[in-house]
Scaffold this active site. Structure first.
Site, PDB file in Angstrom:
ATOM      1  N   ASN A  69       0.845  -1.107   0.130  1.00 39.52           N
ATOM      2  CA  ASN A  69       0.011  -0.015  -0.094  1.00 39.52           C
ATOM      3  C   ASN A  69       1.036   1.237   0.083  1.00 39.52           C
ATOM      4  O   ASN A  69       1.448   1.598   1.137  1.00 39.52           O
ATOM      5  CB  ASN A  69      -0.954  -0.176   1.168  1.00 39.52           C
ATOM      6  CG  ASN A  69      -1.714   1.145   1.310  1.00 39.52           C
ATOM      7  OD1 ASN A  69      -1.951   1.916   0.430  1.00 39.52           O
ATOM      8  ND2 ASN A  69      -2.626   1.259   2.517  1.00 39.52           N
ATOM      9  N   ARG A  77      -2.627  -1.990  -3.251  1.00 38.62           N
ATOM     10  CA  ARG A  77      -4.121  -1.405  -2.894  1.00 38.62           C
ATOM     11  C   ARG A  77      -3.893  -0.082  -3.833  1.00 38.62           C
ATOM     12  O   ARG A  77      -2.876   0.400  -3.884  1.00 38.62           O
ATOM     13  CB  ARG A  77      -4.079  -1.038  -1.344  1.00 38.62           C
ATOM     14  CG  ARG A  77      -5.195  -0.326  -1.071  1.00 38.62           C
ATOM     15  CD  ARG A  77      -4.870   0.656  -0.023  1.00 38.62           C
ATOM     16  NE  ARG A  77      -6.144   1.506   0.322  1.00 38.62           N
ATOM     17  CZ  ARG A  77      -6.078   2.668   1.006  1.00 38.62           C
ATOM     18  NH1 ARG A  77      -5.106   3.370   1.417  1.00 38.62           N
ATOM     19  NH2 ARG A  77      -7.261   3.281   1.312  1.00 38.62           N
ATOM     20  N   HIS A  87     -12.985   2.571   1.193  1.00 43.33           N
ATOM     21  CA  HIS A  87     -12.990   1.673   1.910  1.00 43.33           C
ATOM     22  C   HIS A  87     -13.509   0.247   1.594  1.00 43.33           C
ATOM     23  O   HIS A  87     -14.255  -0.670   2.504  1.00 43.33           O
ATOM     24  CB  HIS A  87     -13.517   1.952   3.375  1.00 43.33           C
ATOM     25  CG  HIS A  87     -12.950   2.720   4.088  1.00 43.33           C
ATOM     26  ND1 HIS A  87     -13.602   3.918   4.987  1.00 43.33           N
ATOM     27  CD2 HIS A  87     -11.774   3.102   4.484  1.00 43.33           C
ATOM     28  CE1 HIS A  87     -12.778   4.523   5.498  1.00 43.33           C
ATOM     29  NE2 HIS A  87     -11.652   4.254   5.339  1.00 43.33           N
ATOM     30  N   HIS A 118     -17.197   1.404   9.292  1.00 41.74           N
ATOM     31  CA  HIS A 118     -15.877   1.354   9.404  1.00 41.74           C
ATOM     32  C   HIS A 118     -15.352   2.582   9.995  1.00 41.74           C
ATOM     33  O   HIS A 118     -15.435   3.587   9.399  1.00 41.74           O
ATOM     34  CB  HIS A 118     -15.173   1.080   7.858  1.00 41.74           C
ATOM     35  CG  HIS A 118     -13.702   1.071   7.841  1.00 41.74           C
ATOM     36  ND1 HIS A 118     -12.926   0.155   7.454  1.00 41.74           N
ATOM     37  CD2 HIS A 118     -12.916   2.258   8.159  1.00 41.74           C
ATOM     38  CE1 HIS A 118     -11.813   0.593   7.806  1.00 41.74           C
ATOM     39  NE2 HIS A 118     -11.653   1.688   7.710  1.00 41.74           N
ATOM     40  N   ARG A 122     -11.607  15.031   9.247  1.00 36.70           N
ATOM     41  CA  ARG A 122     -12.442  15.575   8.096  1.00 36.70           C
ATOM     42  C   ARG A 122     -13.827  15.905   8.700  1.00 36.70           C
ATOM     43  O   ARG A 122     -14.383  15.198   9.525  1.00 36.70           O
ATOM     44  CB  ARG A 122     -12.553  14.422   7.095  1.00 36.70           C
ATOM     45  CG  ARG A 122     -11.274  14.157   6.305  1.00 36.70           C
ATOM     46  CD  ARG A 122     -11.399  12.910   5.445  1.00 36.70           C
ATOM     47  NE  ARG A 122     -10.278  12.049   5.453  1.00 36.70           N
ATOM     48  CZ  ARG A 122     -10.269  10.961   5.364  1.00 36.70           C
ATOM     49  NH1 ARG A 122     -11.393  10.306   4.412  1.00 36.70           N
ATOM     50  NH2 ARG A 122      -9.084  10.193   5.453  1.00 36.70           N
ATOM     51  N   ARG A 136      -8.980   8.487  21.270  1.00 39.81           N
ATOM     52  CA  ARG A 136      -8.728   8.241  22.781  1.00 39.81           C
ATOM     53  C   ARG A 136      -8.347   9.453  23.416  1.00 39.81           C
ATOM     54  O   ARG A 136      -9.171   9.382  24.498  1.00 39.81           O
ATOM     55  CB  ARG A 136      -7.581   7.286  22.776  1.00 39.81           C
ATOM     56  CG  ARG A 136      -7.718   5.919  22.349  1.00 39.81           C
ATOM     57  CD  ARG A 136      -6.509   5.056  21.796  1.00 39.81           C
ATOM     58  NE  ARG A 136      -5.946   5.399  20.733  1.00 39.81           N
ATOM     59  CZ  ARG A 136      -5.002   4.732  20.024  1.00 39.81           C
ATOM     60  NH1 ARG A 136      -4.698   3.769  20.379  1.00 39.81           N
ATOM     61  NH2 ARG A 136      -4.762   5.442  18.809  1.00 39.81           N
ATOM     62  N   GLU A 182     -13.592  -1.263  16.258  1.00 33.45           N
ATOM     63  CA  GLU A 182     -13.208  -2.526  16.939  1.00 33.45           C
ATOM     64  C   GLU A 182     -12.814  -2.284  18.351  1.00 33.45           C
ATOM     65  O   GLU A 182     -12.912  -3.292  19.296  1.00 33.45           O
ATOM     66  CB  GLU A 182     -11.902  -3.100  16.405  1.00 33.45           C
ATOM     67  CG  GLU A 182     -12.239  -3.746  15.102  1.00 33.45           C
ATOM     68  CD  GLU A 182     -10.906  -3.994  13.970  1.00 33.45           C
ATOM     69  OE1 GLU A 182      -9.908  -4.468  14.802  1.00 33.45           O
ATOM     70  OE2 GLU A 182     -10.803  -3.766  12.988  1.00 33.45           O
ATOM     71  N   ASN A 183     -12.424  -1.061  18.863  1.00 34.25           N
ATOM     72  CA  ASN A 183     -11.733  -0.757  20.216  1.00 34.25           C
ATOM     73  C   ASN A 183     -12.473  -0.017  21.044  1.00 34.25           C
ATOM     74  O   ASN A 183     -12.353  -0.114  22.262  1.00 34.25           O
ATOM     75  CB  ASN A 183     -10.376  -0.031  20.030  1.00 34.25           C
ATOM     76  CG  ASN A 183      -9.403  -1.018  19.458  1.00 34.25           C
ATOM     77  OD1 ASN A 183      -9.235  -2.454  19.778  1.00 34.25           O
ATOM     78  ND2 ASN A 183      -8.791  -0.836  18.264  1.00 34.25           N
ATOM     79  N   GLU A 195      -7.994  -6.008   5.114  1.00 34.78           N
ATOM     80  CA  GLU A 195      -8.019  -5.610   3.746  1.00 34.78           C
ATOM     81  C   GLU A 195      -6.926  -6.170   3.093  1.00 34.78           C
ATOM     82  O   GLU A 195      -6.917  -6.579   1.865  1.00 34.78           O
ATOM     83  CB  GLU A 195      -7.733  -4.074   3.822  1.00 34.78           C
ATOM     84  CG  GLU A 195      -9.193  -3.286   4.045  1.00 34.78           C
ATOM     85  CD  GLU A 195      -8.869  -1.932   4.674  1.00 34.78           C
ATOM     86  OE1 GLU A 195      -8.350  -1.765   5.668  1.00 34.78           O
ATOM     87  OE2 GLU A 195      -9.002  -1.012   3.944  1.00 34.78           O
TER      88      GLU A 195
END
Ligand code: AMP
Length: 395
Positions: A7, A90, A179, A205, A238, A282, A331-332, A382
């Protein structure tokens, strides 16, 4: 078959060496600050992490360095470069040309270059990566996997902008979505769990860049990113959806030209712009917990926007069998997942607060037994999709 997955970004390069048949990850890494100074972080297995700081002036030197590290006596995972049987790249933008991964030839490279105006930051770097691999490993086939390809199944009513139709036919102005490789992987994993013929899945995502995708019967029918990855959700830096009128207004008020305003909306907005703290969620969650008002509102805005897309896509598909959360935040962050699903019981979406808090690797089910809609956390991969597509095209 050993596949080298690449990538290439404008000053960075991510790579993985994968046995595509067994899905085994042999090594992975990231080269950053190419052309500035140079740092390479290389990982083999769970425990072996190596960092190299040395001048890396060009992408060619970066790829040569990675190949040396993969084969050199102290760090090697393969004996020789000739063990690499295929390379998967990618590529961010495939426009309307590419609806799936393809073997790369000169014509494919020409098309990726032709699409540079639609992805000026990404496609030039991908072309550089492809050309260097062809030069360094001339007998190895190269495959391109496009972020946009999965969304090529969107119906016209979901990809057109409501501007004169000629802008689509003449200037290719439409929603492409991004994505796609992640949305494909995650929805496919969800479909394996659902095990039903006609499925309605929504993938969230949520990472530094974020997008939502409605996947009906395995096909993308709508997604939140647009002509560029700026549209849709509120992201790290963004702004996502805004009134187009904001653009000339801010240009005038702040004396910005078109390049500067796009930079402003892409790099200085979103979670960073609203919180004034960071683009890293975070840190913003921590500040909010410490009482910072702007961080709190940034989190509310982020979750509200995701909820808005979730509900509108459930409406568009006339139901939803599964909601999937993926990528860094998805995920977190149990907080974000909980807030997104909060109050949606009336639609049959019931999150189990305790299950949501449990952190285990791999796929997790976090809905209540009574929930009509299943809620999954599915780690995205991916690179594995790129490796598998490459294997299938090359074998
Ligand atoms: P990605 O682009 O998928 O690598 O996601 C990166 C983002 O995930 C970072 O900006 C972090 O803010 C976010 N992230 C990672 N771990 C957590 C966590 N435990 N809670 C909230 N956000 C997280």
């Amino acid at each position: 078959m050993l596949v080298f997955v690449l990538n290439a970004g404008s000053s960075s390069l991510k790579y993985q060496l994968i046995n595509a048949k067994t899905s085994e990850l042999k090594a992975s890494g990231l080269v950053e600050r190419i052309g500035i100074d140079g740092i390479l972080k290389h990982e083999v297995g769970e425990n072996k992490k190596l960092t190299f700081e040395l001048p890396i002036p060009t992408h060619k030197e970066a790829i040569e360095l990675v190949l040396r590290i993969l084969t050199n006596d102290e760090t090697k995972v393969i004996n020789s470069i000739s063990e690499i049987e295929a390379i998967g790249h990618r590529v961010v933008h495939g426009g309307e040309y590419f609806k799936k991964s393809v073997l790369i030839d000169n014509e494919v490279i020409d098309k990726i270059e032709e699409l540079i105006p639609l992805a000026p930051l990404h496609n030039p770097a991908h072309v550089i990566g492809i050309k260097i691999c062809r030069e360094l490993m001339p007998n190895v086939p190269n495959v391109a996997t496009f972020d946009t390809a999965f969304h090529q199944t969107m119906p016209e009513e979901n990809f057109l902008y409501a501007v004169p139709y000629g802008d689509y036919t003449e200037h290719h102005l439409r929603k492409y979505g991004f994505h796609g490789t992640s949305h494909y992987y995650v929805s496919n994993e969800a479909n394996k769990l659902l095990n039903k013929k006609n499925s309605k899945v929504i993938v969230c995502h949520l990472g530094n860049g974020s997008s939502v995708c409605a996947v009906k019967d395995g096909k993308s029918i709508a997604t939140s990113m647009g002509l560029t990855p700026l549209e849709g959700l509120i992201m790290g830096t963004r702004c996502g959806d805004i009134d187009a009128g904001v653009i000339p207004y801010l240009m005038e008020k702040k004396g910005l030209d078109s390049h500067q305003i796009i930079n402003y909306l892409n790099k200085k907005s979103g979670i960073l712009g609203v919180s004034g703290i960071s683009s890293d969620l975070r840190e913003v969650i921590k500040a909010s917990n410490d009482g910072d008002k702007r961080s709190k509102i940034a989190i509310e805005m982020l979750c509200g926007r995701i909820k808005k897309y979730l509900c509108s896509y459930a409406g568009l598909m006339q139901g939803v069998d599964a909601i999937c959360f993926t990528a860094g935040i998805g995920e977190n962050s149990d907080l974000i997942r909980e807030k997104v699903c909060e109050g949606l019981d009336f639609m049959g979406i019931e999150i189990d607060i305790d299950k949501n808090k449990v952190r285990t690797p791999g796929i997790r089910e976090i809905h209540k037994e009574t929930s009509k809609t299943k809620i999954f956390v599915i780690p995205t991969n991916e690179e594995l999709v790129i490796a598998k597509d490459t294997y299938n095209l090359v074998k």
